[in-house]
Design a protein around this motif. Structure first.
Motif, PDB file in Angstrom:
ATOM      1  N   ASP A 548      20.569  80.448  41.910  1.00 34.55           N
ATOM      2  CA  ASP A 548      22.025  80.442  42.119  1.00 34.55           C
ATOM      3  C   ASP A 548      22.608  81.830  41.911  1.00 34.55           C
ATOM      4  O   ASP A 548      23.490  82.279  42.663  1.00 34.55           O
ATOM      5  CB  ASP A 548      22.694  79.458  41.145  1.00 34.55           C
ATOM      6  N   GLU A 549      22.119  82.525  40.866  1.00 32.99           N
ATOM      7  CA  GLU A 549      22.602  83.889  40.597  1.00 32.99           C
ATOM      8  C   GLU A 549      22.278  84.826  41.753  1.00 32.99           C
ATOM      9  O   GLU A 549      23.124  85.639  42.165  1.00 32.99           O
ATOM     10  CB  GLU A 549      21.971  84.416  39.307  1.00 32.99           C
ATOM     11  N   SER A 552      24.499  83.992  44.680  1.00 33.07           N
ATOM     12  CA  SER A 552      25.874  84.453  44.418  1.00 33.07           C
ATOM     13  C   SER A 552      25.978  85.957  44.592  1.00 33.07           C
ATOM     14  O   SER A 552      26.930  86.467  45.203  1.00 33.07           O
ATOM     15  CB  SER A 552      26.306  84.058  43.003  1.00 33.07           C
TER      16      SER A 552
END
Length: 570
Positions: A548-549, A552
């Motif tokens: 997810d990081e 993002s």
């Protein structure tokens, strides 16, 4: 000093603490009985190996005493065994007795090195089908080698080659000696039926005494030890150091390795059997070192290869032997027999020894175990038959080498088949609540799971799977929770995959690479540094968070680039 004591600590040291007269009495009784049992076998094994009979007795005395005094088992009985007949006979035929001395000496050194290198615990991993294959093959060769003496055929030296043996027998069958056949069959019956009378006195000894008296007093025309070898020397020989050169080492290193391997397998197998009978715990590395010293001393004093003997060890235990003292008494008993009545051994008929060895061959054959392995998996049956066939038709050295190689390749194939790489498509019921609440699998993330060892046999299966991905996602998670080990090839394939997907803008994340061996390999090869420590996570949940990081950060970078382009247009 402590390390050396842990590596080499003879059981004799421990057993003499608190040693009682009652124990000594039991050890003396057991030692004398085993010494009597060992006498006919030592003579028979020596003659079958192509050397004079006293060399078998020398070996049983010298090696037997050393193995008991220095060994890692409390009750192990050492001496010549049937397993060495084939390899010793081949060495004597090709290199003579001097070559046998050198090969045994080198084998002793190899055994000491194996013990110092702590290989004692790994010898037990020799594949069981291989052990049964060459053991049964040896039994067949021992039997075929005794046909001449059992039938009393007049044909000179028996050919070393298995096929040539039987061709020779068929050509000389007309010279059959019915008296020798009678003595041979008589010996078989006595050895097989005598245990019904008593097990205290070995049937082989009774057969020798009775058949020798029959031949002596009825003047039966059969060949004896004396007529073939002359008078048996009733004294230990003087030590003679072998003349070892680089050329002789080169020629004899393979048979020497075979002797060492056979010795290590049989001695440690005997020690394991003894542990099961007594509830003890042998020291395998100490045992290997003792076997090495025993074989060096045996070769220097004119003996043949020696190892732990399962049958004699079991006899020792059944008759009350509980410490290495019994093994030393067994050696002293043989020495006294040789010194005082050894000359009478020349009267023993060759057909009697042939009958004894036929029984030994049958006991060695392990026919039931051979059939069980043959009926098992195809890979086990293949190793069994290859080793068995090569032992009979080529030689034991080649059989062991090829057998180990075939077993290794079949094992690698099994490991490769057990390894799998598959893309993971998780549904909510496949994840814990925490993982599901965090995220299932975000769009733009591919997850692959490796199951089984990632070694050179299976690594390229993983690489081929990665090639199927025409356009990898922005993040690739590789789950390694079921990878117990990884080798250099596996590391290289991981590195190649990382470099290839990096060029396409894909980030690699390793998940659950928690095996101590895998973690250590990643650190030592600097792959951990190349992938980035933050991209190696110990749980799948953390790997998803890291994905997810990454996504993002990638989206933010794209938006920033679009804004910058807008400013440029203005």
């Amino acid at each position: 000093m402590n390390k050396m004591m842990n590596l080499f600590r003879p059981k004799l040291i421990d057993t003499l603490k608190g040693y009682t007269p009652a124990q000594f009495y039991k050890d003396v009784v057991a030692g004398v009985i085993v010494g009597v049992v060992a006498l006919p076998l030592a003579i028979a094994f020596a003659i079958a190996s192509g050397v004079s009979p006293e060399k078998g007795i020398f070996t049983a005395i010298i090696a037997g005493a050393i193995i008991s005094a220095l060994g890692g088992s409390k009750v192990q009985i050492g001496g010549p065994t049937g397993a060495f007949i084939v390899v010793v006979y081949g060495i004597v035929q090709q290199f003579g007795v001097s070559g046998l001395v050198i090969a045994t000496f080198i084998a002793g050194i190899i055994l000491i090195i194996m013990g110092v290198a702590k290989l004692g615990n790994t010898i037990k991993y020799i594949p069981y089908p291989l052990v049964i294959g060459f053991t049964t093959g040896i039994a067949v060769i021992i039997f075929s080698s005794e046909v001449k003496d059992f039938l009393g055929l007049k044909m000179g030296n028996v050919p070393a080659d298995f096929i040539s043996k039987w061709i020779g027998y068929s050509r000389h069958l007309s010279s059959l000696n019915l008296y020798a056949l009678f003595i041979g069959v008589f010996t078989l019956l006595v050895v097989l039926l005598w245990p019904m009378v008593t097990r205290k006195v070995p049937g082989s000894l009774i057969a020798i005494v009775m058949s020798t008296l029959l031949v002596r007093y009825f003047h039966l025309p059969v060949e004896t030890i004396g007529s073939r070898f002359g008078v048996i020397t009733a004294a230990l020989p003087h030590p003679v150091m072998p003349d070892v050169s680089l050329e002789t080492i080169r020629q004899l290193i393979r048979p020497a390795f075979t002797i060492a391997l056979l010795c290590s397998i049989e001695s440690l197998l005997s020690a394991v059997v003894a542990d099961g009978m007594t509830g003890g715990n042998h020291r395998s590395n100490t045992e290997l070192i003792a076997q090495g010293v025993a074989n060096i001393c045996s070769s220097v004093l004119g003996g043949i290869p020696a190892t732990g003997a399962i049958a004699r060890t079991a006899t020792n235990i059944k008759n009350g032997g509980s410490t290495p003292v019994a093994g030393i008494i067994h050696a002293i008993t043989l020495l006294l027999i040789m010194l005082f009545i050894g000359k009478w051994a020349a009267l023993i008929p060759m057909a009697t020894l042939a009958g004894i060895l036929v029984v030994v061959a049958w006991n060695m054959s392990e026919l039931g175990n051979f059939i069980d392995v043959f009926k098992g998996s195809k890979s086990d049956a293949s190793v069994l038959l290859i080793t068995f066939g090569l032992t009979i038709l080529v030689d034991l050295t080649v059989a062991i080498e090829i057998g180990i190689i075939v077993a290794a390749f079949l094992f690698m194939r099994k490991m490769m088949q057990s390894s799998s790489v598959q893309q993971t498509i998780l549904s909510p019921d496949q994840l814990s609540d925490d993982e599901f609440n965090q995220s299932v699998i975000p769009k733009g993330v591919d997850v692959f799971e490796i199951n089984g060892p990632l070694f050179f046999g299976a690594a390229y299966k993983f690489k081929d799977t990665m090639k199927v991905l025409e356009k990898p996602a922005r993040v690739l998670i590789i789950r390694m929770g079921n990878v117990p080990v990884i080798d250099a090839t596996g590391i290289r394939v991981l590195r190649d995959v990382h470099q290839e997907i990096k060029k396409k803008g894909t980030k690699l994340i390793l998940s659950e690479a928690n095996s101590e061996q895998v973690t250590g390999a990643l650190k030592k090869t600097r792959l951990l540094f190349q992938i980035g420590k933050g991209n190696v996570r110990d749980t799948f949940e953390k790997a998803l968070k890291r994905a997810d990081e990454v996504l993002s950060d990638t989206d933010l970078s794209k938006k920033t680039m679009q804004v910058n382009k807008g400013f440029d247009l203005l």
